[in-house]
Scaffold this motif. Structure first.
Motif, PDB file in Angstrom:
ATOM      1  N   SER A 156     -17.200   7.674  55.918  1.00 14.43           N
ATOM      2  CA  SER A 156     -15.931   7.794  55.907  1.00 14.43           C
ATOM      3  C   SER A 156     -15.599   7.769  57.513  1.00 14.43           C
ATOM      4  CB  SER A 156     -16.102   9.193  55.949  1.00 14.43           C
ATOM      5  OG  SER A 156     -17.094   9.605  57.177  1.00 14.43           O
ATOM      6  N   ILE A 157     -16.802   7.371  58.485  1.00 15.06           N
ATOM      7  CA  ILE A 157     -16.032   6.868  59.442  1.00 15.06           C
ATOM      8  C   ILE A 157     -16.525   5.961  59.945  1.00 15.06           C
ATOM      9  CG2 ILE A 157     -18.417   6.933  61.713  1.00 15.06           C
ATOM     10  CD1 ILE A 157     -19.968   8.829  61.106  1.00 15.06           C
ATOM     11  N   THR A 214     -13.397   4.215  59.252  1.00 21.21           N
ATOM     12  CA  THR A 214     -11.791   4.548  59.846  1.00 21.21           C
ATOM     13  C   THR A 214     -11.771   4.301  61.530  1.00 21.21           C
ATOM     14  OG1 THR A 214      -9.848   6.307  60.141  1.00 21.21           O
ATOM     15  CG2 THR A 214     -12.107   7.510  60.062  1.00 21.21           C
ATOM     16  N   VAL A 215     -12.637   4.736  61.697  1.00 17.92           N
ATOM     17  CA  VAL A 215     -12.459   4.543  63.354  1.00 17.92           C
ATOM     18  C   VAL A 215     -12.164   2.916  64.123  1.00 17.92           C
ATOM     19  CG1 VAL A 215     -14.115   6.041  64.562  1.00 17.92           C
ATOM     20  CG2 VAL A 215     -15.163   3.976  63.709  1.00 17.92           C
ATOM     21  N   MET A 233     -10.830   8.165  53.922  1.00 17.40           N
ATOM     22  CA  MET A 233     -10.213   8.733  55.370  1.00 17.40           C
ATOM     23  C   MET A 233      -9.150   8.062  56.198  1.00 17.40           C
ATOM     24  SD  MET A 233     -12.338  11.750  56.367  1.00 17.40           S
ATOM     25  CE  MET A 233     -10.834  12.080  56.837  1.00 17.40           C
ATOM     26  N   GLU A 244      -1.551  11.552  55.444  1.00 12.66           N
ATOM     27  CA  GLU A 244      -0.819  12.801  56.285  1.00 12.66           C
ATOM     28  C   GLU A 244       0.317  12.928  57.892  1.00 12.66           C
ATOM     29  OE1 GLU A 244      -0.972  16.206  59.658  1.00 12.66           O
ATOM     30  OE2 GLU A 244      -1.425  13.695  59.928  1.00 12.66           O
ATOM     31  N   PHE A 263      -6.026  16.168  53.073  1.00 14.79           N
ATOM     32  CA  PHE A 263      -7.293  16.568  53.062  1.00 14.79           C
ATOM     33  C   PHE A 263      -7.818  16.939  51.885  1.00 14.79           C
ATOM     34  CE2 PHE A 263      -5.566  17.027  57.749  1.00 14.79           C
ATOM     35  CZ  PHE A 263      -6.257  15.495  57.229  1.00 14.79           C
ATOM     36  N   VAL A 284      -8.781  14.639  49.420  1.00  9.79           N
ATOM     37  CA  VAL A 284     -10.359  13.851  49.838  1.00  9.79           C
ATOM     38  C   VAL A 284     -11.567  14.897  50.309  1.00  9.79           C
ATOM     39  CG1 VAL A 284     -10.953  12.535  51.806  1.00  9.79           C
ATOM     40  CG2 VAL A 284      -8.713  12.583  51.645  1.00  9.79           C
ATOM     41  N   SER A 285     -11.288  15.642  50.098  1.00  8.07           N
ATOM     42  CA  SER A 285     -12.427  16.461  50.112  1.00  8.07           C
ATOM     43  C   SER A 285     -12.932  16.723  48.776  1.00  8.07           C
ATOM     44  CB  SER A 285     -12.238  18.161  50.401  1.00  8.07           C
ATOM     45  OG  SER A 285     -11.452  17.810  51.916  1.00  8.07           O
ATOM     46  N   TYR A 317     -14.400  13.476  48.236  1.00  7.14           N
ATOM     47  CA  TYR A 317     -16.299  13.180  48.192  1.00  7.14           C
ATOM     48  C   TYR A 317     -17.186  14.563  48.301  1.00  7.14           C
ATOM     49  CZ  TYR A 317     -14.940  10.452  52.808  1.00  7.14           C
ATOM     50  OH  TYR A 317     -14.204   9.431  53.716  1.00  7.14           O
ATOM     51  N   GLY A 355     -22.359  18.804  51.109  1.00  5.04           N
ATOM     52  CA  GLY A 355     -21.365  17.665  50.442  1.00  5.04           C
ATOM     53  C   GLY A 355     -20.446  16.940  50.935  1.00  5.04           C
ATOM     54  N   MET A 356     -20.034  16.862  52.378  1.00  8.78           N
ATOM     55  CA  MET A 356     -18.854  16.503  52.748  1.00  8.78           C
ATOM     56  C   MET A 356     -19.018  15.887  54.012  1.00  8.78           C
ATOM     57  SD  MET A 356     -15.478  18.424  52.509  1.00  8.78           S
ATOM     58  CE  MET A 356     -15.701  20.236  53.228  1.00  8.78           C
ATOM     59  N   LEU A 377     -16.674  14.377  59.528  1.00  4.29           N
ATOM     60  CA  LEU A 377     -15.193  13.889  59.658  1.00  4.29           C
ATOM     61  C   LEU A 377     -14.848  15.164  58.947  1.00  4.29           C
ATOM     62  CD1 LEU A 377     -14.239  12.191  61.288  1.00  4.29           C
ATOM     63  CD2 LEU A 377     -13.762  10.459  59.465  1.00  4.29           C
ATOM     64  N   MET A 378     -14.718  14.711  57.581  1.00  4.22           N
ATOM     65  CA  MET A 378     -14.133  15.620  56.943  1.00  4.22           C
ATOM     66  C   MET A 378     -13.497  17.041  57.614  1.00  4.22           C
ATOM     67  SD  MET A 378     -12.307  14.732  54.444  1.00  4.22           S
ATOM     68  CE  MET A 378     -10.684  15.923  54.639  1.00  4.22           C
ATOM     69  N   TRP A 430     -10.467  19.150  59.093  1.00  3.48           N
ATOM     70  CA  TRP A 430      -9.876  20.494  58.736  1.00  3.48           C
ATOM     71  C   TRP A 430      -9.773  21.426  59.785  1.00  3.48           C
ATOM     72  CZ3 TRP A 430      -7.794  21.238  54.106  1.00  3.48           C
ATOM     73  CH2 TRP A 430      -8.049  20.424  53.034  1.00  3.48           C
ATOM     74  N   TYR A 436     -14.524  11.518  69.145  1.00  6.25           N
ATOM     75  CA  TYR A 436     -13.631  10.366  69.591  1.00  6.25           C
ATOM     76  C   TYR A 436     -12.545  10.616  68.955  1.00  6.25           C
ATOM     77  CZ  TYR A 436     -12.157   5.116  68.738  1.00  6.25           C
ATOM     78  OH  TYR A 436     -11.915   4.210  69.215  1.00  6.25           O
ATOM     79  N   ILE A 437     -12.662  10.044  67.485  1.00  2.53           N
ATOM     80  CA  ILE A 437     -11.537  10.343  66.094  1.00  2.53           C
ATOM     81  C   ILE A 437     -10.637  11.091  66.978  1.00  2.53           C
ATOM     82  CG2 ILE A 437     -11.338  10.339  64.340  1.00  2.53           C
ATOM     83  CD1 ILE A 437     -14.270   9.581  63.148  1.00  2.53           C
TER      84      ILE A 437
END
Lengths: 231, 237
Positions: free
Chosen positions: A173-174, A176-177, A184, A191, A201, A204-205, A208, B70-71, B74-75, B79, B171-172
Protein backbone atom coordinates in the motif's frame (compact mmCIF):
# COMPACT_ATOMS: atom_id res chain seq x y z
CA UNK A 1 -23.35 11.31 5.43
CA UNK A 2 -24.33 9.95 2.05
CA UNK A 3 -25.71 6.47 1.55
CA UNK A 4 -23.63 3.52 0.52
CA UNK A 5 -23.87 2.80 -3.17
CA UNK A 6 -22.81 -0.77 -3.92
CA UNK A 7 -23.63 -0.35 -7.60
CA UNK A 8 -20.51 1.71 -8.03
CA UNK A 9 -18.34 -1.17 -6.84
CA UNK A 10 -20.02 -3.90 -8.88
CA UNK A 11 -19.57 -2.39 -12.30
CA UNK A 12 -18.55 0.69 -14.15
CA UNK A 13 -15.41 2.71 -14.45
CA UNK A 14 -14.65 2.94 -10.75
CA UNK A 15 -15.04 -0.79 -10.35
CA UNK A 16 -12.52 -1.30 -13.14
CA UNK A 17 -10.06 1.11 -11.55
CA UNK A 18 -10.24 -0.56 -8.17
CA UNK A 19 -9.95 -4.05 -9.60
CA UNK A 20 -6.96 -2.97 -11.70
CA UNK A 21 -5.41 -1.63 -8.50
CA UNK A 22 -6.05 -4.91 -6.70
CA UNK A 23 -4.39 -6.82 -9.53
CA UNK A 24 -1.43 -4.47 -9.46
CA UNK A 25 -1.07 -4.89 -5.69
CA UNK A 26 -1.17 -8.66 -6.04
CA UNK A 27 1.54 -8.45 -8.68
CA UNK A 28 3.70 -6.38 -6.34
CA UNK A 29 3.13 -9.02 -3.69
CA UNK A 30 4.17 -11.75 -6.11
CA UNK A 31 7.30 -10.11 -7.49
CA UNK A 32 8.27 -8.63 -4.13
CA UNK A 33 8.06 -12.09 -2.59
CA UNK A 34 10.32 -13.62 -5.22
CA UNK A 35 12.92 -10.93 -4.61
CA UNK A 36 12.63 -11.09 -0.84
CA UNK A 37 12.79 -14.85 -0.34
CA UNK A 38 16.04 -15.68 -2.18
CA UNK A 39 17.68 -12.49 -0.96
CA UNK A 40 16.56 -13.25 2.59
CA UNK A 41 17.98 -16.76 2.34
CA UNK A 42 21.32 -15.45 1.10
CA UNK A 43 21.47 -12.83 3.86
CA UNK A 44 20.57 -15.41 6.50
CA UNK A 45 23.32 -17.74 5.27
CA UNK A 46 25.73 -14.79 5.32
CA UNK A 47 24.81 -14.05 8.92
CA UNK A 48 25.47 -17.64 9.93
CA UNK A 49 28.58 -18.11 7.83
CA UNK A 50 31.90 -18.95 9.50
CA UNK A 51 33.57 -16.01 7.68
CA UNK A 52 33.60 -12.74 9.52
CA UNK A 53 33.25 -10.33 6.54
CA UNK A 54 30.17 -12.19 5.30
CA UNK A 55 28.68 -12.16 8.80
CA UNK A 56 29.31 -8.45 9.15
CA UNK A 57 27.67 -7.84 5.79
CA UNK A 58 24.59 -9.85 6.75
CA UNK A 59 24.24 -8.16 10.12
CA UNK A 60 24.76 -4.72 8.61
CA UNK A 61 22.15 -5.32 5.95
CA UNK A 62 19.53 -6.51 8.41
CA UNK A 63 20.13 -3.77 10.96
CA UNK A 64 20.19 -0.94 8.43
CA UNK A 65 17.19 -2.05 6.41
CA UNK A 66 15.05 -2.82 9.43
CA UNK A 67 15.76 0.53 11.03
CA UNK A 68 14.52 2.64 8.15
CA UNK A 69 10.81 2.97 7.37
CA UNK A 70 9.63 1.40 4.13
CA UNK A 71 8.27 4.76 3.04
CA UNK A 72 11.66 6.44 3.29
CA UNK A 73 13.23 3.53 1.41
CA UNK A 74 10.59 3.76 -1.28
CA UNK A 75 11.40 7.45 -1.76
CA UNK A 76 15.09 6.66 -1.84
CA UNK A 77 14.70 3.97 -4.48
CA UNK A 78 12.42 6.13 -6.58
CA UNK A 79 14.14 9.51 -6.37
CA UNK A 80 17.69 8.66 -5.37
CA UNK A 81 18.78 5.45 -7.01
CA UNK A 82 17.92 6.17 -10.67
CA UNK A 83 20.16 9.26 -10.46
CA UNK A 84 23.12 7.12 -9.57
CA UNK A 85 22.68 4.65 -12.42
CA UNK A 86 24.67 5.02 -15.65
CA UNK A 87 22.92 6.97 -18.39
CA UNK A 88 21.98 4.00 -20.58
CA UNK A 89 20.43 2.00 -17.75
CA UNK A 90 18.61 5.08 -16.53
CA UNK A 91 17.03 5.72 -19.90
CA UNK A 92 15.99 2.11 -20.20
CA UNK A 93 14.45 2.32 -16.74
CA UNK A 94 12.43 5.42 -17.53
CA UNK A 95 11.13 3.75 -20.69
CA UNK A 96 9.50 1.08 -18.59
CA UNK A 97 7.12 1.25 -15.62
CA UNK A 98 9.65 2.94 -13.37
CA UNK A 99 7.32 3.40 -10.39
CA UNK A 100 6.43 -0.26 -10.31
CA UNK A 101 10.02 -1.41 -10.67
CA UNK A 102 11.21 0.85 -7.85
CA UNK A 103 8.29 -0.15 -5.65
CA UNK A 104 8.89 -3.86 -6.14
CA UNK A 105 12.62 -3.51 -5.51
CA UNK A 106 12.05 -1.47 -2.36
CA UNK A 107 9.46 -3.97 -1.11
CA UNK A 108 11.70 -6.93 -1.87
CA UNK A 109 14.79 -5.42 -0.28
CA UNK A 110 12.83 -4.36 2.81
CA UNK A 111 11.06 -7.67 3.35
CA UNK A 112 14.26 -9.63 2.69
CA UNK A 113 15.77 -8.25 5.91
CA UNK A 114 12.83 -9.53 7.95
CA UNK A 115 12.75 -12.86 6.13
CA UNK A 116 16.48 -13.26 6.72
CA UNK A 117 15.90 -13.01 10.46
CA UNK A 118 13.13 -15.61 10.34
CA UNK A 119 15.23 -17.99 8.27
CA UNK A 120 18.20 -17.46 10.55
CA UNK A 121 16.22 -18.23 13.68
CA UNK A 122 14.82 -21.32 11.97
CA UNK A 123 18.31 -22.54 11.11
CA UNK A 124 19.58 -21.77 14.59
CA UNK A 125 16.78 -23.80 16.10
CA UNK A 126 18.22 -26.92 14.48
CA UNK A 127 20.54 -28.47 17.07
CA UNK A 128 24.16 -27.77 16.27
CA UNK A 129 25.01 -31.47 16.52
CA UNK A 130 23.20 -31.92 13.23
CA UNK A 131 25.83 -29.83 11.52
CA UNK A 132 28.63 -31.62 13.32
CA UNK A 133 27.23 -35.03 12.38
CA UNK A 134 26.82 -33.97 8.77
CA UNK A 135 30.33 -32.57 8.62
CA UNK A 136 31.82 -35.67 10.20
CA UNK A 137 30.13 -37.76 7.51
CA UNK A 138 32.30 -35.85 5.09
CA UNK A 139 29.81 -33.38 3.66
CA UNK A 140 31.11 -29.90 2.84
CA UNK A 141 29.69 -26.93 4.75
CA UNK A 142 27.39 -25.88 1.93
CA UNK A 143 26.28 -29.44 1.22
CA UNK A 144 25.55 -30.06 4.89
CA UNK A 145 23.54 -26.84 4.95
CA UNK A 146 21.56 -27.81 1.88
CA UNK A 147 20.95 -31.48 2.61
CA UNK A 148 20.71 -31.59 6.39
CA UNK A 149 20.12 -28.25 8.06
CA UNK A 150 17.86 -26.35 5.68
CA UNK A 151 15.26 -29.13 5.23
CA UNK A 152 14.90 -29.35 9.01
CA UNK A 153 14.79 -25.60 9.41
CA UNK A 154 12.12 -25.40 6.73
CA UNK A 155 9.22 -26.44 8.94
CA UNK A 156 10.15 -23.99 11.63
CA UNK A 157 10.65 -21.21 9.16
CA UNK A 158 7.58 -21.42 6.99
CA UNK A 159 4.97 -20.03 9.45
CA UNK A 160 6.96 -16.85 10.26
CA UNK A 161 7.80 -16.47 6.57
CA UNK A 162 4.11 -16.55 5.75
CA UNK A 163 3.45 -13.82 8.27
CA UNK A 164 6.25 -11.77 6.69
CA UNK A 165 4.42 -12.26 3.40
CA UNK A 166 1.43 -10.73 5.14
CA UNK A 167 3.54 -7.72 6.07
CA UNK A 168 4.76 -7.52 2.50
CA UNK A 169 1.15 -7.47 1.35
CA UNK A 170 0.35 -4.61 3.69
CA UNK A 171 3.54 -2.87 2.61
CA UNK A 172 2.41 -2.78 -1.02
CA UNK A 173 0.00 0.00 0.00
CA UNK A 174 2.94 2.32 0.63
CA UNK A 175 3.88 2.23 -3.06
CA UNK A 176 1.17 4.84 -3.48
CA UNK A 177 3.64 7.54 -2.37
CA UNK A 178 5.68 7.19 -5.53
CA UNK A 179 2.58 7.13 -7.68
CA UNK A 180 2.60 3.44 -8.50
CA UNK A 181 -0.93 2.61 -9.59
CA UNK A 182 -1.68 0.00 -6.93
CA UNK A 183 -4.89 -0.39 -4.97
CA UNK A 184 -4.41 2.42 -2.47
CA UNK A 185 -3.52 4.84 -5.23
CA UNK A 186 -6.56 3.84 -7.25
CA UNK A 187 -8.75 4.28 -4.19
CA UNK A 188 -7.38 7.81 -3.85
CA UNK A 189 -8.11 8.44 -7.53
CA UNK A 190 -11.64 7.11 -7.27
CA UNK A 191 -12.15 9.18 -4.16
CA UNK A 192 -11.04 12.38 -5.81
CA UNK A 193 -13.00 11.74 -9.01
CA UNK A 194 -16.27 10.59 -7.50
CA UNK A 195 -16.14 12.18 -4.04
CA UNK A 196 -17.30 8.88 -2.65
CA UNK A 197 -14.67 7.97 -0.14
CA UNK A 198 -16.76 5.46 1.75
CA UNK A 199 -17.30 3.04 -1.13
CA UNK A 200 -13.73 3.21 -2.38
CA UNK A 201 -12.22 2.67 1.05
CA UNK A 202 -14.69 -0.06 1.89
CA UNK A 203 -13.66 -1.94 -1.24
CA UNK A 204 -9.98 -1.52 -0.53
CA UNK A 205 -10.30 -2.44 3.16
CA UNK A 206 -12.21 -5.59 2.33
CA UNK A 207 -9.64 -6.48 -0.32
CA UNK A 208 -6.68 -6.00 2.03
CA UNK A 209 -8.44 -7.85 4.79
CA UNK A 210 -9.51 -10.66 2.49
CA UNK A 211 -6.02 -11.33 1.18
CA UNK A 212 -4.60 -11.00 4.70
CA UNK A 213 -7.05 -13.58 6.01
CA UNK A 214 -6.21 -15.93 3.14
CA UNK A 215 -2.50 -15.63 3.99
CA UNK A 216 -3.21 -16.19 7.70
CA UNK A 217 -5.31 -19.20 6.71
CA UNK A 218 -2.41 -20.66 4.74
CA UNK A 219 -0.14 -20.22 7.78
CA UNK A 220 -2.63 -21.99 10.04
CA UNK A 221 -3.13 -24.77 7.53
CA UNK A 222 0.61 -25.32 7.20
CA UNK A 223 1.11 -25.43 10.95
CA UNK A 224 -1.71 -27.89 11.26
CA UNK A 225 -0.61 -30.06 8.37
CA UNK A 226 3.11 -30.08 9.20
CA UNK A 227 3.46 -29.36 12.90
CA UNK A 228 6.93 -28.54 14.21
CA UNK A 229 8.62 -31.70 15.36
CA UNK A 230 10.44 -31.44 18.64
CA UNK A 231 13.60 -33.39 19.00
CA UNK B 1 26.19 16.07 1.87
CA UNK B 2 27.76 18.31 4.52
CA UNK B 3 26.61 21.34 2.60
CA UNK B 4 23.05 20.07 2.70
CA UNK B 5 23.22 19.44 6.41
CA UNK B 6 24.72 22.86 7.06
CA UNK B 7 22.03 24.57 5.13
CA UNK B 8 18.93 22.69 6.17
CA UNK B 9 19.60 21.11 9.55
CA UNK B 10 17.26 23.38 11.46
CA UNK B 11 14.46 22.90 8.94
CA UNK B 12 15.05 19.16 9.12
CA UNK B 13 14.87 19.11 12.91
CA UNK B 14 11.91 21.37 13.68
CA UNK B 15 10.30 22.31 10.35
CA UNK B 16 9.09 25.89 10.15
CA UNK B 17 8.97 26.34 13.91
CA UNK B 18 8.93 29.07 15.45
CA UNK B 19 7.51 30.84 12.37
CA UNK B 20 5.12 28.04 11.61
CA UNK B 21 3.89 24.76 13.03
CA UNK B 22 6.40 22.43 14.63
CA UNK B 23 7.60 19.76 12.23
CA UNK B 24 10.54 17.66 11.23
CA UNK B 25 12.25 15.18 13.47
CA UNK B 26 10.80 16.79 16.58
CA UNK B 27 7.27 16.13 15.34
CA UNK B 28 8.15 12.54 14.44
CA UNK B 29 9.39 11.92 17.97
CA UNK B 30 6.45 13.66 19.63
CA UNK B 31 4.02 11.60 17.55
CA UNK B 32 5.78 8.35 18.34
CA UNK B 33 6.01 9.04 22.09
CA UNK B 34 2.42 10.26 22.37
CA UNK B 35 1.17 7.40 20.22
CA UNK B 36 2.80 4.82 22.44
CA UNK B 37 1.78 6.47 25.72
CA UNK B 38 -1.83 6.89 24.66
CA UNK B 39 -2.16 3.41 23.22
CA UNK B 40 -0.62 1.76 26.29
CA UNK B 41 -3.74 1.78 28.52
CA UNK B 42 -5.86 0.73 25.56
CA UNK B 43 -3.49 -2.07 24.66
CA UNK B 44 -3.41 -3.25 28.25
CA UNK B 45 -7.20 -3.33 28.47
CA UNK B 46 -7.48 -5.15 25.14
CA UNK B 47 -4.78 -7.61 26.13
CA UNK B 48 -6.65 -8.44 29.32
CA UNK B 49 -9.86 -8.82 27.39
CA UNK B 50 -8.13 -11.18 24.96
CA UNK B 51 -7.25 -13.56 27.82
CA UNK B 52 -10.48 -13.04 29.72
CA UNK B 53 -12.55 -16.12 30.56
CA UNK B 54 -15.70 -14.40 29.22
CA UNK B 55 -16.46 -15.03 25.61
CA UNK B 56 -18.36 -11.76 25.11
CA UNK B 57 -15.26 -9.82 26.18
CA UNK B 58 -12.87 -11.98 24.19
CA UNK B 59 -14.62 -12.13 20.84
CA UNK B 60 -15.03 -8.43 19.94
CA UNK B 61 -11.43 -7.67 20.87
CA UNK B 62 -10.18 -10.68 18.94
CA UNK B 63 -12.10 -9.45 15.91
CA UNK B 64 -10.68 -5.96 16.37
CA UNK B 65 -7.13 -7.28 16.59
CA UNK B 66 -7.57 -9.43 13.48
CA UNK B 67 -9.08 -6.59 11.46
CA UNK B 68 -6.47 -4.02 12.42
CA UNK B 69 -3.56 -6.37 11.98
CA UNK B 70 -4.87 -7.45 8.60
CA UNK B 71 -5.05 -3.92 7.27
CA UNK B 72 -2.13 -1.69 6.36
CA UNK B 73 -1.68 1.31 8.66
CA UNK B 74 -2.10 3.46 5.59
CA UNK B 75 -5.67 2.22 5.32
CA UNK B 76 -6.35 3.09 8.95
CA UNK B 77 -4.89 6.55 8.34
CA UNK B 78 -7.11 7.06 5.32
CA UNK B 79 -10.19 5.93 7.17
CA UNK B 80 -9.39 8.37 9.94
CA UNK B 81 -8.56 11.17 7.54
CA UNK B 82 -11.59 10.97 5.31
CA UNK B 83 -14.03 9.42 7.67
CA UNK B 84 -13.73 11.21 10.97
CA UNK B 85 -14.64 14.57 9.42
CA UNK B 86 -17.68 13.16 7.62
CA UNK B 87 -18.92 11.45 10.78
CA UNK B 88 -18.12 14.12 13.34
CA UNK B 89 -18.50 17.11 11.06
CA UNK B 90 -15.28 18.56 12.39
CA UNK B 91 -12.27 18.70 10.15
CA UNK B 92 -9.57 16.95 12.15
CA UNK B 93 -6.11 18.22 11.39
CA UNK B 94 -3.33 15.95 10.18
CA UNK B 95 -1.63 15.65 13.53
CA UNK B 96 -4.68 14.37 15.36
CA UNK B 97 -5.67 12.12 12.49
CA UNK B 98 -2.24 10.52 12.50
CA UNK B 99 -2.23 10.23 16.27
CA UNK B 100 -5.66 8.60 16.37
CA UNK B 101 -4.67 6.17 13.63
CA UNK B 102 -1.44 5.33 15.43
CA UNK B 103 -3.21 4.79 18.75
CA UNK B 104 -5.81 2.49 17.20
CA UNK B 105 -3.15 0.59 15.29
CA UNK B 106 -0.71 0.29 18.18
CA UNK B 107 -3.44 -0.74 20.61
CA UNK B 108 -4.03 -3.89 18.56
CA UNK B 109 -0.34 -4.76 18.49
CA UNK B 110 0.17 -3.93 22.16
CA UNK B 111 -2.79 -6.13 23.02
CA UNK B 112 -0.97 -9.03 21.38
CA UNK B 113 2.24 -8.21 23.24
CA UNK B 114 0.41 -8.10 26.57
CA UNK B 115 -1.39 -11.31 25.75
CA UNK B 116 1.87 -13.03 24.83
CA UNK B 117 3.41 -11.80 28.09
CA UNK B 118 0.52 -13.19 30.12
CA UNK B 119 0.41 -16.48 28.23
CA UNK B 120 4.16 -16.83 28.59
CA UNK B 121 3.91 -17.09 32.36
CA UNK B 122 3.64 -20.52 33.93
CA UNK B 123 0.02 -21.49 34.53
CA UNK B 124 0.75 -22.13 38.17
CA UNK B 125 1.11 -18.43 38.89
CA UNK B 126 -2.57 -17.76 38.37
CA UNK B 127 -3.61 -20.95 40.13
CA UNK B 128 -1.44 -20.12 43.15
CA UNK B 129 -2.73 -16.58 43.33
CA UNK B 130 -6.33 -17.75 43.09
CA UNK B 131 -5.83 -20.46 45.67
CA UNK B 132 -4.45 -17.86 48.05
CA UNK B 133 -7.88 -16.30 47.86
CA UNK B 134 -7.19 -13.40 45.49
CA UNK B 135 -9.96 -12.48 43.12
CA UNK B 136 -9.27 -12.84 39.37
CA UNK B 137 -8.68 -9.13 38.88
CA UNK B 138 -6.55 -8.81 42.00
CA UNK B 139 -4.47 -11.82 40.99
CA UNK B 140 -4.06 -10.29 37.55
CA UNK B 141 -3.02 -6.94 38.98
CA UNK B 142 -0.69 -8.01 41.74
CA UNK B 143 0.73 -11.30 40.47
CA UNK B 144 0.39 -11.79 36.74
CA UNK B 145 0.73 -8.36 35.17
CA UNK B 146 3.91 -7.23 36.96
CA UNK B 147 5.70 -10.34 35.72
CA UNK B 148 4.09 -10.32 32.29
CA UNK B 149 4.88 -6.68 31.63
CA UNK B 150 8.46 -7.04 32.74
CA UNK B 151 8.87 -9.91 30.31
CA UNK B 152 7.32 -7.96 27.49
CA UNK B 153 9.53 -4.92 28.02
CA UNK B 154 11.81 -5.76 25.06
CA UNK B 155 8.77 -6.18 22.80
CA UNK B 156 7.47 -2.84 24.01
CA UNK B 157 10.69 -1.13 22.96
CA UNK B 158 10.40 -2.90 19.60
CA UNK B 159 6.87 -1.61 19.27
CA UNK B 160 8.15 1.88 19.98
CA UNK B 161 10.69 1.47 17.19
CA UNK B 162 7.98 0.46 14.74
CA UNK B 163 5.86 3.38 15.91
CA UNK B 164 8.69 5.73 14.99
CA UNK B 165 8.87 4.08 11.59
CA UNK B 166 5.11 4.25 11.19
CA UNK B 167 4.97 8.00 11.75
CA UNK B 168 6.57 8.33 8.31
CA UNK B 169 3.14 7.54 6.85
CA UNK B 170 2.05 11.00 8.03
CA UNK B 171 3.78 12.13 4.85
CA UNK B 172 0.87 10.82 2.80
CA UNK B 173 -1.69 13.04 4.50
CA UNK B 174 0.66 16.01 4.40
CA UNK B 175 1.80 15.99 8.00
CA UNK B 176 5.09 17.92 8.26
CA UNK B 177 7.10 15.15 9.93
CA UNK B 178 10.65 14.32 9.03
CA UNK B 179 9.95 12.39 5.80
CA UNK B 180 7.73 15.16 4.55
CA UNK B 181 10.40 17.73 5.35
CA UNK B 182 12.96 15.62 3.50
CA UNK B 183 10.81 15.59 0.36
CA UNK B 184 10.44 19.35 0.71
CA UNK B 185 14.19 19.78 0.95
CA UNK B 186 14.51 17.44 -2.02
CA UNK B 187 12.31 19.68 -4.12
CA UNK B 188 14.23 22.77 -2.95
CA UNK B 189 17.65 21.34 -3.78
CA UNK B 190 16.39 19.24 -6.66
CA UNK B 191 19.73 17.86 -7.82
CA UNK B 192 20.71 15.64 -4.91
CA UNK B 193 17.85 13.22 -4.18
CA UNK B 194 20.16 10.37 -3.19
CA UNK B 195 21.89 12.51 -0.58
CA UNK B 196 18.71 14.00 0.84
CA UNK B 197 17.05 10.62 1.27
CA UNK B 198 20.35 9.15 2.42
CA UNK B 199 20.38 11.64 5.29
CA UNK B 200 16.76 10.82 6.04
CA UNK B 201 17.55 7.11 6.13
CA UNK B 202 20.57 7.70 8.32
CA UNK B 203 18.46 9.69 10.79
CA UNK B 204 15.93 6.90 11.13
CA UNK B 205 18.71 4.38 11.36
CA UNK B 206 20.45 6.17 14.23
CA UNK B 207 17.19 6.46 16.16
CA UNK B 208 15.86 2.98 15.60
CA UNK B 209 19.14 1.13 15.81
CA UNK B 210 19.93 2.90 19.08
CA UNK B 211 16.58 1.87 20.47
CA UNK B 212 16.94 -1.71 19.31
CA UNK B 213 20.21 -1.84 21.25
CA UNK B 214 18.27 -0.65 24.31
CA UNK B 215 15.79 -3.50 23.79
CA UNK B 216 18.66 -5.98 23.57
CA UNK B 217 20.24 -4.56 26.71
CA UNK B 218 16.97 -4.92 28.62
CA UNK B 219 16.61 -8.49 27.39
CA UNK B 220 20.15 -9.38 28.48
CA UNK B 221 19.62 -7.76 31.85
CA UNK B 222 16.40 -9.66 32.43
CA UNK B 223 18.09 -12.89 31.49
CA UNK B 224 21.07 -12.23 33.74
CA UNK B 225 18.80 -11.62 36.67
CA UNK B 226 17.08 -14.89 35.93
CA UNK B 227 13.85 -13.06 35.21
CA UNK B 228 13.84 -13.71 31.51
CA UNK B 229 11.09 -15.72 30.03
CA UNK B 230 13.26 -17.44 27.51
CA UNK B 231 13.97 -21.09 27.79
CA UNK B 232 17.69 -21.61 27.31
CA UNK B 233 18.31 -23.24 23.93
CA UNK B 234 19.12 -26.89 24.18
CA UNK B 235 22.27 -26.95 22.14
CA UNK B 236 24.46 -29.93 22.82
CA UNK B 237 28.09 -29.13 23.38
Amino acid sequence: MTTFDPQMLISGQYHDMLVAGLKMSLQYLFYGFWIALPLGLVIALCRLSPYKPLRAFGTGYVEVVRSIPLLAQMLFWYFGVPEMLPQGVKEALYEGPVESICAVVALGVYTAAYMAEDIRSGIRAVPSVQMEAARSLGLSYMRAMRLVILPQAFRLTVPPLISQTLNLWKGTSIATVIGAAEMMYQAGQVESQSFRSFEAFAFVSVAYLGVSLIITGIANWFQHRWPVRTM
Amino acid sequence: MLELIQQYWLYFLVGQYPKGPLGGLALTLILAVMGLILSMPLGLAFGLMRVSPYRWLRLPVTAFVYVVRGMPLLMVVFWAYFFLPSVTGVKTDQFWTMLIALVVFDAAYLAEIVRAGINGLPRGQMECARSLGLSYMKAMRTVILPQALRNSLPSLVNQFISTIKETSLGYIIGLAEVTFIATQINSLVFTKPAEVFGILGLTYFVLCFGLSRVAQWIEKRLERKGLGNRIAPKVAA
